[in-house]
Design a protein around this motif. Sequence first.
Motif, PDB file in Angstrom:
ATOM      1  N   SER A  30       0.853  -1.312  -0.089  1.00 38.26           N
ATOM      2  CA  SER A  30      -0.021   0.153   0.063  1.00 38.26           C
ATOM      3  C   SER A  30       0.958   1.121  -0.013  1.00 38.26           C
ATOM      4  N   LYS A  51      -2.373   4.883  -0.079  1.00 44.51           N
ATOM      5  CA  LYS A  51      -3.598   4.966  -0.862  1.00 44.51           C
ATOM      6  C   LYS A  51      -4.374   6.220  -0.611  1.00 44.51           C
ATOM      7  N   GLU A  52      -4.494   7.046  -1.681  1.00 43.05           N
ATOM      8  CA  GLU A  52      -5.170   8.423  -1.587  1.00 43.05           C
ATOM      9  C   GLU A  52      -4.550   9.499  -0.793  1.00 43.05           C
ATOM     10  N   PRO A  70      -4.889   6.317  -6.381  1.00 42.78           N
ATOM     11  CA  PRO A  70      -6.206   6.251  -6.182  1.00 42.78           C
ATOM     12  C   PRO A  70      -6.524   5.287  -5.172  1.00 42.78           C
ATOM     13  N   LYS A  71      -7.697   5.142  -4.715  1.00 44.14           N
ATOM     14  CA  LYS A  71      -8.161   3.970  -3.799  1.00 44.14           C
ATOM     15  C   LYS A  71      -8.058   2.729  -4.737  1.00 44.14           C
ATOM     16  N   GLU A  72      -8.489   2.830  -6.153  1.00 40.89           N
ATOM     17  CA  GLU A  72      -8.600   2.075  -7.080  1.00 40.89           C
ATOM     18  C   GLU A  72      -7.593   2.135  -8.115  1.00 40.89           C
TER      19      GLU A  72
END
Lengths: 115, 112
Positions: A30, A51-52, A70-72
């Motif tokens: 992450s 993440k983000e 981004p998250k995804e």
Amino acid sequence: NAGVMQNPRHLVRRRGQEARLRCSPMKGHSHVYWYRQLPEEGLKFMVYLQKENIIDESGMPKERFSAEFPKEGPSILRIQQVVRGDSAAYFCASSPSGVGGYEQYFGPGTRLTVT
Amino acid sequence: GESVGLHLPTLSVQEGDNSIINCAYSNSASDYFIWYKQESGKGPQFIIDIRSNMDKRQGQRVTVLLNKTVKHLSLQIAATQPGDSAVYFCAEHLQGAQKLVFGQGTRLTINP
């Protein structure tokens, strides 16, 4: 288990165009780091993201450069209005946690050439 | 500015000999060090790491030595093989920071 993936591997842009470099970290990681490498030189830290969130962007030029995770989806390093001095190899690395105590796994890099 | 530097930019050794690659650093607050190997056209590959509370760590054919008194780090490669040809970078982690600081690199070439 696939390693860190980067695309494209080679990117040619004319001066003034935009460059978008993508990095998919290793599964389960992450934390993402971007580095720039000029020929015959070491890697220079640019930015560290979770993440983000941008955690540390102290190595990234204030203008024209931006990064997101981004998250995804993959992490993106974006260079607007590229200049010849942006020509370099850009490496992404990922780790399961922060730097201390955990090695960073590097991708194969994106070689950007600005003509 | 960067705090990690290398004593020699290039090193040539005979196949089968031992190689020693050196690195100097200037930040006493560095708590973690890594050696990476980078082959032409590829990304850096982790070789071995060492924490600042250690002075030696061994891996397969590689040994890292850390001398905090003189802020010196070295990578020893035993029985150097043609596949060891690459550029080797040391990198340090500053305690409390979230990045690695890389040295310039040493190019290792193997003579047959």
